[in-house]
Design a protein around this motif. Structure first.
Motif, mmCIF file in Angstrom:
data_model
loop_
_atom_site.group_PDB
_atom_site.id
_atom_site.type_symbol
_atom_site.label_atom_id
_atom_site.label_comp_id
_atom_site.label_asym_id
_atom_site.label_seq_id
_atom_site.Cartn_x
_atom_site.Cartn_y
_atom_site.Cartn_z
ATOM 1 N N GLN A 150 0.816 -1.217 0.000
ATOM 2 C CA GLN A 150 0.000 0.000 0.000
ATOM 3 C C GLN A 150 0.846 1.263 0.000
ATOM 4 O OE1 GLN A 150 -2.479 -0.758 3.440
ATOM 5 N NE2 GLN A 150 -4.128 -1.622 2.203
ATOM 6 N N ASN A 151 2.063 1.180 0.503
ATOM 7 C CA ASN A 151 2.954 2.348 0.546
ATOM 8 C C ASN A 151 3.681 2.595 -0.779
ATOM 9 O OD1 ASN A 151 2.356 3.016 3.198
ATOM 10 N ND2 ASN A 151 3.948 1.704 4.036
ATOM 11 N N LEU A 152 3.578 1.651 -1.704
ATOM 12 C CA LEU A 152 4.195 1.854 -3.012
ATOM 13 C C LEU A 152 3.414 2.916 -3.776
ATOM 14 C CD1 LEU A 152 4.848 -1.869 -4.051
ATOM 15 C CD2 LEU A 152 6.506 -0.233 -3.144
ATOM 16 N N LYS A 153 4.112 3.932 -4.245
ATOM 17 C CA LYS A 153 3.457 5.038 -4.946
ATOM 18 C C LYS A 153 3.429 4.741 -6.438
ATOM 19 C CE LYS A 153 3.191 7.274 -1.062
ATOM 20 N NZ LYS A 153 1.888 7.395 -0.375
ATOM 21 N N ASP A 154 2.267 4.379 -6.923
ATOM 22 C CA ASP A 154 2.151 4.120 -8.357
ATOM 23 C C ASP A 154 0.744 4.482 -8.839
ATOM 24 O OD1 ASP A 154 0.858 2.108 -7.026
ATOM 25 O OD2 ASP A 154 2.156 0.502 -7.734
ATOM 26 N N GLN A 155 0.685 4.999 -10.053
ATOM 27 C CA GLN A 155 -0.578 5.319 -10.691
ATOM 28 C C GLN A 155 -0.936 4.162 -11.612
ATOM 29 O OE1 GLN A 155 -2.411 8.044 -9.997
ATOM 30 N NE2 GLN A 155 -0.867 8.637 -8.476
ATOM 31 N N LEU A 156 -1.974 3.435 -11.245
ATOM 32 C CA LEU A 156 -2.302 2.217 -11.974
ATOM 33 C C LEU A 156 -3.266 2.479 -13.125
ATOM 34 C CD1 LEU A 156 -2.828 -0.358 -9.066
ATOM 35 C CD2 LEU A 156 -0.817 -0.055 -10.492
ATOM 36 N N SER A 157 -2.853 2.049 -14.317
ATOM 37 C CA SER A 157 -3.779 1.995 -15.441
ATOM 38 C C SER A 157 -4.123 0.542 -15.739
ATOM 39 C CB SER A 157 -3.153 2.652 -16.683
ATOM 40 O OG SER A 157 -1.940 2.011 -17.019
ATOM 41 N N PRO A 208 -6.618 -1.565 -10.505
ATOM 42 C CA PRO A 208 -7.441 -0.365 -10.623
ATOM 43 C C PRO A 208 -8.890 -0.758 -10.962
ATOM 44 C CG PRO A 208 -6.325 -0.752 -12.691
ATOM 45 C CD PRO A 208 -5.934 -1.889 -11.770
ATOM 46 N N SER A 209 -9.707 0.220 -11.198
ATOM 47 C CA SER A 209 -11.084 -0.038 -11.620
ATOM 48 C C SER A 209 -11.074 -0.808 -12.945
ATOM 49 C CB SER A 209 -11.822 1.295 -11.796
ATOM 50 O OG SER A 209 -13.121 1.085 -12.275
ATOM 51 N N GLY A 210 -11.982 -1.749 -13.097
ATOM 52 C CA GLY A 210 -12.038 -2.562 -14.306
ATOM 53 C C GLY A 210 -11.346 -3.899 -14.160
ATOM 54 N N PHE A 211 -10.708 -4.111 -12.994
ATOM 55 C CA PHE A 211 -10.054 -5.388 -12.712
ATOM 56 C C PHE A 211 -10.605 -5.954 -11.404
ATOM 57 C CE2 PHE A 211 -7.170 -3.510 -15.686
ATOM 58 C CZ PHE A 211 -6.560 -4.566 -16.347
ATOM 59 N N TYR A 212 -10.469 -7.255 -11.267
ATOM 60 C CA TYR A 212 -10.931 -7.914 -10.054
ATOM 61 C C TYR A 212 -9.965 -9.048 -9.723
ATOM 62 C CZ TYR A 212 -13.792 -10.626 -6.825
ATOM 63 O OH TYR A 212 -14.250 -11.305 -5.723
ATOM 64 N N VAL A 213 -9.694 -9.247 -8.422
ATOM 65 C CA VAL A 213 -8.821 -10.335 -7.988
ATOM 66 C C VAL A 213 -9.669 -11.411 -7.297
ATOM 67 C CG1 VAL A 213 -6.847 -11.024 -6.591
ATOM 68 C CG2 VAL A 213 -6.877 -8.767 -7.670
ATOM 69 N N GLY A 214 -9.790 -12.558 -7.957
ATOM 70 C CA GLY A 214 -10.434 -13.702 -7.337
ATOM 71 C C GLY A 214 -9.438 -14.411 -6.443
ATOM 72 N N SER A 215 -9.923 -15.049 -5.389
ATOM 73 C CA SER A 215 -9.002 -15.689 -4.448
ATOM 74 C C SER A 215 -9.600 -16.966 -3.887
ATOM 75 C CB SER A 215 -8.654 -14.736 -3.300
ATOM 76 O OG SER A 215 -9.824 -14.395 -2.571
ATOM 77 N N TYR A 216 -8.702 -17.852 -3.495
ATOM 78 C CA TYR A 216 -9.133 -19.122 -2.903
ATOM 79 C C TYR A 216 -8.014 -19.682 -2.045
ATOM 80 C CZ TYR A 216 -10.427 -24.065 -2.533
ATOM 81 O OH TYR A 216 -10.734 -25.317 -2.059
ATOM 82 N N VAL A 217 -8.375 -20.194 -0.855
ATOM 83 C CA VAL A 217 -7.439 -20.901 0.023
ATOM 84 C C VAL A 217 -8.039 -22.269 0.309
ATOM 85 C CG1 VAL A 217 -6.376 -20.976 2.301
ATOM 86 C CG2 VAL A 217 -6.508 -18.815 1.069
ATOM 87 N N HIS A 218 -7.273 -23.316 0.032
ATOM 88 C CA HIS A 218 -7.772 -24.674 0.230
ATOM 89 C C HIS A 218 -7.667 -25.072 1.698
ATOM 90 C CE1 HIS A 218 -8.968 -28.685 -0.919
ATOM 91 N NE2 HIS A 218 -7.930 -29.194 -0.266
ATOM 92 N N CYS A 240 -8.596 -10.845 -13.010
ATOM 93 C CA CYS A 240 -9.558 -10.804 -14.114
ATOM 94 C C CYS A 240 -9.807 -9.359 -14.538
ATOM 95 C CB CYS A 240 -10.889 -11.434 -13.702
ATOM 96 S SG CYS A 240 -10.767 -13.140 -13.131
ATOM 97 N N GLU A 241 -10.064 -9.192 -15.803
ATOM 98 C CA GLU A 241 -10.464 -7.892 -16.332
ATOM 99 C C GLU A 241 -11.937 -7.982 -16.705
ATOM 100 O OE1 GLU A 241 -8.813 -4.487 -19.446
ATOM 101 O OE2 GLU A 241 -8.069 -6.551 -19.576
ATOM 102 N N THR A 242 -12.703 -6.990 -16.287
ATOM 103 C CA THR A 242 -14.139 -6.991 -16.557
ATOM 104 C C THR A 242 -14.608 -5.592 -16.908
ATOM 105 O OG1 THR A 242 -16.314 -7.457 -15.612
ATOM 106 C CG2 THR A 242 -14.616 -6.729 -14.078
ATOM 107 N N SER A 243 -15.528 -5.516 -17.854
ATOM 108 C CA SER A 243 -16.005 -4.208 -18.315
ATOM 109 C C SER A 243 -17.044 -3.612 -17.377
ATOM 110 C CB SER A 243 -16.597 -4.338 -19.726
ATOM 111 O OG SER A 243 -17.635 -5.310 -19.733
#
Length: 325
Positions: A150-157, A208-218, A240-243
């Motif tokens: 979270q402390n990494l300064k980056d502008q995500l496209s 950023p907006s338009g992306f989603y991170v799915g997750s799973y722990v077995h 994943c990328e989603t419109s």
């Protein structure tokens, strides 16, 4: 005699040069005399301090008492003294245990906002991996990695993904409410639990907006003190990328994560890949784990999302296998 007792006096036989038969009057003596330092007598306040330090640190009564005596009853200094002593003992024990195999442990998955982290901490036995103190260490590593990301300064496209090795993890801060680094917390855990342990690796993803991170722990279990931290033996993140924001994204992301854990792909591939042959390690052309009659690509395409990347951790896997992923 009753009068003497009421005055707190007692009769003592003559000794030395006193005339025969003469009895001396002396106040009664206490049964025992303890030396516990200038501040620590059997007072209610000292007992309260001892109990408070014990509850706050979890160290034994003997060590807490020693810490308060050493620090003159100063609670804050006593707590710091205890941590320093435990850390020193932990480092000594870590040196002795270094080199012992660490094939067990836990994967930790933590999501907050647009940031998701996956960490692996190893120990020697499954018994220790189920100990709450070891799970607390995994939590500290996950929180430390999240704060670093979270402390990494980056502008995500687009999404960003990164990895931390054992050395890099060890140097991270232990968290907003703890002093020192993660390697200090590792030493404390080794000292407390008596097994060799390592902070093996971590991965992080920011979207950023338009992306989603799915997750799973077995075999997932929730951390006892951090509700959004999941612990288990396998973990996966699927980017994943989603419109558009869809209601079923969480369920879809979990299913994709299950596939990554179960089928262990090495790359995403494309929807044009034919099943079988060299494409068996490509995610989209693999038989879908939950319905092998179709490929994963055939399952994903109607959902209106595109799988662009993933991360898979398996607890205790070899360094070569980890680097291949």
């Amino acid at each position: 005699m009753l009068l003497l007792r009421s005055l707190g006096l007692c009769l003592v036989p003559r000794t030395g040069s006193h005339p025969a038969g003469l009895l001396l009057l002396q106040p009664p003596q206490p049964w025992h005399t303890f030396h516990t330092g200038p501040w620590l007598y059997a007072s209610a306040s000292s007992k309260e301090l001892l109990m408070k330090l014990r509850r706050k640190t979890g160290y034994s009564f003997v060590n807490c008492k020693k810490a308060l005596e050493t620090c003159g009853g100063d609670l804050k200094e006593a707590e710091s003294w205890l941590h320093k002593q435990a850390q020193k003992e932990g480092w000594d024990k870590a040196v002795k245990l270094h080199g012992r195999k660490t094939k067990e442990g836990l994967i930790g998955l933590l999501q907050e906002g647009s940031t998701t982290v996956l960490v692996e901490v190893n120990c020697e036995t499954d018994f220790v991996s189920r100990n709450s103190k070891f799970q607390q260490l995994v939590q500290q590593v996950a929180v430390g990695t999240l704060l670093h990301c979270q402390n990494l300064k980056d502008q995500l496209s687009t999404y960003s993904k990164g990895f931390l090795n054992s050395t890099e993890l060890s140097e991270l801060r232990a968290g907003p409410d703890r002093e020192g680094s993660l390697k200090d917390q590792l030493a404390l855990a080794i000292g407390n639990l008596g097994e060799n342990m390592i902070l093996k690796r971590a991965a992080w993803v920011k979207v950023p907006s338009g992306f989603y991170v799915g997750s799973y722990v077995h075999g997932a279990m929730h951390s006892p003190s951090l509700h959004n931290l999941m612990l288990g033996k396998y973990g996966a993140l699927v980017i994943c990328e989603t419109s558009e924001q869809k209601a079923n994204l969480e369920d879809l992301g979990r299913r994709l994560g299950q596939h990554v854990v179960g089928m262990a792909p090495l790359s995403v591939g494309s929807l044009d890949d034919e099943p079988g042959g060299e494409t068996e390690t490509k995610m989209l052309s693999q038989p879908y784990l939950l319905d092998p009659s179709i490929t994963l690509g055939q399952y994903v395409q109607p959902q209106g999302v595109s799988v662009v990347d993933f991360v898979r951790f398996e607890c205790g896997e070899s360094k070569e296998a980890a680097e291949a992923e």
